[in-house]
Design a protein around this motif. Structure first.
Motif, PDB file in Angstrom:
ATOM      1  N   LEU A   1      32.966  20.169 -18.442  1.00 23.56           N
ATOM      2  CA  LEU A   1      32.517  20.951 -17.282  1.00 23.56           C
ATOM      3  C   LEU A   1      32.003  22.292 -17.783  1.00 23.56           C
ATOM      4  O   LEU A   1      32.720  23.030 -18.457  1.00 23.56           O
ATOM      5  CB  LEU A   1      33.678  21.162 -16.307  1.00 23.56           C
ATOM      6  CG  LEU A   1      33.371  22.060 -15.098  1.00 23.56           C
ATOM      7  CD1 LEU A   1      32.566  21.295 -14.058  1.00 23.56           C
ATOM      8  CD2 LEU A   1      34.662  22.594 -14.480  1.00 23.56           C
TER       9      LEU A   1
ATOM     10  N   VAL B   1      27.661  20.032 -15.271  1.00 23.58           N
ATOM     11  CA  VAL B   1      28.293  19.312 -16.383  1.00 23.58           C
ATOM     12  C   VAL B   1      27.417  19.325 -17.623  1.00 23.58           C
ATOM     13  O   VAL B   1      26.192  19.520 -17.550  1.00 23.58           O
ATOM     14  CB  VAL B   1      28.605  17.850 -15.976  1.00 23.58           C
ATOM     15  CG1 VAL B   1      29.382  17.810 -14.679  1.00 23.58           C
ATOM     16  CG2 VAL B   1      27.320  17.029 -15.841  1.00 23.58           C
TER      17      VAL B   1
ATOM     18  N   ARG C   1      36.465  12.858 -18.762  1.00 20.69           N
ATOM     19  CA  ARG C   1      35.176  13.449 -19.108  1.00 20.69           C
ATOM     20  C   ARG C   1      34.086  12.943 -18.168  1.00 20.69           C
ATOM     21  O   ARG C   1      34.199  11.877 -17.557  1.00 20.69           O
ATOM     22  CB  ARG C   1      34.793  13.083 -20.557  1.00 20.69           C
ATOM     23  CG  ARG C   1      35.653  13.763 -21.616  1.00 20.69           C
ATOM     24  CD  ARG C   1      35.354  15.251 -21.679  1.00 20.69           C
ATOM     25  NE  ARG C   1      36.164  15.936 -22.681  1.00 20.69           N
ATOM     26  CZ  ARG C   1      37.319  16.530 -22.439  1.00 20.69           C
ATOM     27  NH1 ARG C   1      37.816  16.496 -21.195  1.00 20.69           N
ATOM     28  NH2 ARG C   1      37.969  17.148 -23.389  1.00 20.69           N
ATOM     29  N   PHE C   2      33.012  13.710 -18.064  1.00 14.07           N
ATOM     30  CA  PHE C   2      31.842  13.282 -17.309  1.00 14.07           C
ATOM     31  C   PHE C   2      31.012  12.353 -18.188  1.00 14.07           C
ATOM     32  O   PHE C   2      30.819  12.598 -19.389  1.00 14.07           O
ATOM     33  CB  PHE C   2      30.999  14.479 -16.880  1.00 14.07           C
ATOM     34  CG  PHE C   2      31.644  15.330 -15.816  1.00 14.07           C
ATOM     35  CD1 PHE C   2      31.608  14.931 -14.474  1.00 14.07           C
ATOM     36  CD2 PHE C   2      32.292  16.509 -16.159  1.00 14.07           C
ATOM     37  CE1 PHE C   2      32.200  15.705 -13.500  1.00 14.07           C
ATOM     38  CE2 PHE C   2      32.886  17.290 -15.174  1.00 14.07           C
ATOM     39  CZ  PHE C   2      32.839  16.904 -13.844  1.00 14.07           C
TER      40      PHE C   2
ATOM     41  N   PHE D   1      27.568  13.135 -10.269  1.00 13.11           N
ATOM     42  CA  PHE D   1      28.803  13.639 -10.878  1.00 13.11           C
ATOM     43  C   PHE D   1      29.811  14.088  -9.816  1.00 13.11           C
ATOM     44  O   PHE D   1      30.992  13.782  -9.924  1.00 13.11           O
ATOM     45  CB  PHE D   1      28.479  14.785 -11.833  1.00 13.11           C
ATOM     46  CG  PHE D   1      27.365  14.446 -12.776  1.00 13.11           C
ATOM     47  CD1 PHE D   1      27.566  13.538 -13.810  1.00 13.11           C
ATOM     48  CD2 PHE D   1      26.096  14.988 -12.614  1.00 13.11           C
ATOM     49  CE1 PHE D   1      26.531  13.197 -14.677  1.00 13.11           C
ATOM     50  CE2 PHE D   1      25.058  14.668 -13.474  1.00 13.11           C
ATOM     51  CZ  PHE D   1      25.268  13.760 -14.504  1.00 13.11           C
TER      52      PHE D   1
END
Length: 502
Positions: free
Chosen positions: A266, A259, A494-495, A473
């Protein structure tokens, strides 16, 4: 030796002395003759020095290794059989056997050539022979495997100290074909007793202990214990099952996200081999990858994983608006050094239609350290195809930070051990900061592996790192779950420092 011929002649060998004191082996023939009515003996002597030299050479070749001059397997087993017989007659007498296998010898042999490999074996043979007693026997029993028969050691500790001394001697730097090498060995030890009846049993147990040492991390020694035999039988069954699983295509690929925390996007996936055994369940890679490497099955395993990973990466193109994710695939040392590597990579790309720039091949730092010139040449060939190259587990091989600029790399993966150590003190933080600064200066991407906590991720962001991979993650997942993850990302998730969110 004496023979009687059909004519009644007697033939035997005798040693004559020259006037200077040197010995002359001769074949003597005594023939009965009649002379002047009297029976007499006629003596003839024939110099057989050359024949004796030839016989001695043949005998030597039959019992010694032609490359190193050491005893061979036949002579070693004969002397071991005598040691066992002595031990059974007199239980207070004992022996020990050391089984030595060079670590990563095939990598050196394949990359530098067989002449260099033979030179290395000769040097190692001399090193071992220099660290044993005159009463002991050292042998080369095959390829890069050596054995030592320690005759009547004063104590088990004596044999173990000898083993450690040999391992230390083998690790001394040496130069072969202009390359400076540091090689290590794994060693198994059997302390002989009256329970043994067959030399092959002793060699088998020493071999089992050696493989135990090798799987403990190489450059190790292990003393054989009875439980090791049971473990070896289990490992043998596992080895056979793995061979069948690879041949049948039963191993699968799981995918762990990489990430970019700065954008929350990603970047790609790392493809990781997984084995679901039909009766034993999930077998971890730390168990089956070493088996595949030891048995040579790592080549077909790596080829299968490369094709599966490229097929997956090709199938997910166009799913994310910001661009297609890259796929990271590990190349084992044997794959990297294989003469078929370029053809296999091109075949995987052609078969799946994956653009080469979306494939990232990960190679280990130790390969660069062992054979820098060979590694550069191979990497240049891979770059010509158009794929990207990443240095995996950086920091574990103790290579120079500055040497990174000598290789055509695109990214560096900082080993998880440094990330984990940041929890314990500032030294690891300073190391990570220095690596990130240098990697940025060389205009390479840095990927931090093994990120498991929000604190680790926050610290890495503060140090300037943006690309990360770890359980914080996502864990490695099968392709179906990876596709579900892509669908969520396409919808706007989203991360973040705490995982995923909108």
């Amino acid at each position: 030796m004496e023979n009687t011929t059909p004519l009644g002649n007697r033939r035997f060998e005798w040693i004559f002395m020259r006037s200077g004191g040197s010995e002359v082996p001769c074949e003597v023939t005594l023939s009965p003759v009649m002379q002047r009515g009297r029976r007499m003996l006629h003596l003839t002597a024939r110099d057989i020095s050359e024949r004796k030299r030839n016989e001695a050479q043949i005998t030597h070749l039959a019992f010694h290794d032609s490359l190193t001059g050491l005893a061979n397997r036949v002579l070693f087993l004969d002397r071991l059989a005598h040691a066992i017989a002595t031990c059974r007659r007199a239980p207070d007498r004992n022996f020990a056997v050391l089984f030595i296998d060079l670590d990563r010898f095939k990598v050196i042999n394949d990359s530098l050539g067989h002449a260099a490999g033979d030179g290395l074996l000769s040097i190692i043979a001399s090193a071992i022979a220099a660290n044993i007693r005159e009463t002991d026997t050292v042998a080369r029993i095959s390829g890069d495997e050596f054995t030592v028969l320690v005759h009547e050691p004063p104590s088990p500790r004596f044999a173990i100290k000898m083993a450690r001394r040999i391992l230390e001697r083998i690790k001394q730097p040496l130069t072969i074909e202009g390359f400076e090498l540091v090689i290590s060995a794994s060693m198994g030890i059997v302390i002989g007793n009256s329970g043994y009846t067959d030399p092959h049993q002793v060699l088998r147990d020493a071999d089992i202990a050696m493989y135990k040492a090798k799987r403990a991390g190489k450059d190790k020694l292990r003393v054989f214990g009875s439980r090791m035999h049971e473990q070896a039988l289990h490992a043998m069954r596992l080895e056979n099952d793995l061979r069948q699983a690879i041949d049948n295509g039963d191993l699968s690929c799981h995918y762990q996200p990489i990430v970019n925390l700065e954008s929350g996007a990603l970047e790609g996936f790392e493809a990781l081999a997984r084995w679901q055994h039909p009766t034993l369940g999930n077998i971890p890679p730390s168990t089956f990858i070493p088996i595949a490497e030891d048995t040579g099955r790592i080549i077909p395993l790596g080829r299968a994983m490369l094709h599966k990973a490229c097929a997956f990466a090709a199938s997910i193109r166009g799913t994310l608006p910001q661009g297609d994710p890259v796929i990271h695939v590990n190349l084992s040392p044997r794959q990297f050094l294989s003469r078929q590597r370029l053809r296999e990579v091109e075949a995987a790309l052609d078969a799946t239609g994956l653009p080469p720039e979306l494939l990232v091949l990960e190679i280990t730092e130790s390969l660069l350290m062992e054979n820098p010139r060979v590694a550069k040449s191979i990497m240049a060939g891979l770059k010509e195809i158009g794929v990207r190259l990443s240095l995996d587990d950086f920091g574990t091989g103790y290579s120079s930070l500055g040497s990174l600029q000598d290789y055509p790399l695109d990214s560096v993966k900082i080993d998880r051990s440094f990330i984990r150590a940041m929890n314990d003190g500032r030294d690891a933080e300073h190391i990570v900061r220095a690596i990130l600064k240098l990697v940025s200066h060389l205009r390479l991407e840095a990927i931090c592996e093994g990120v498991e906590t929000t604190m680790q991720a926050a610290n890495l962001m503060a140090f300037g790192a943006t690309r990360m991979q770890g359980f914080l993650f996502a864990k490695p997942m099968p392709s179906e779950k990876a596709r579900s993850l892509l669908e969520r990302l396409a919808l706007g998730e989203r991360f973040t420092l705490t995982g995923m969110g909108s």
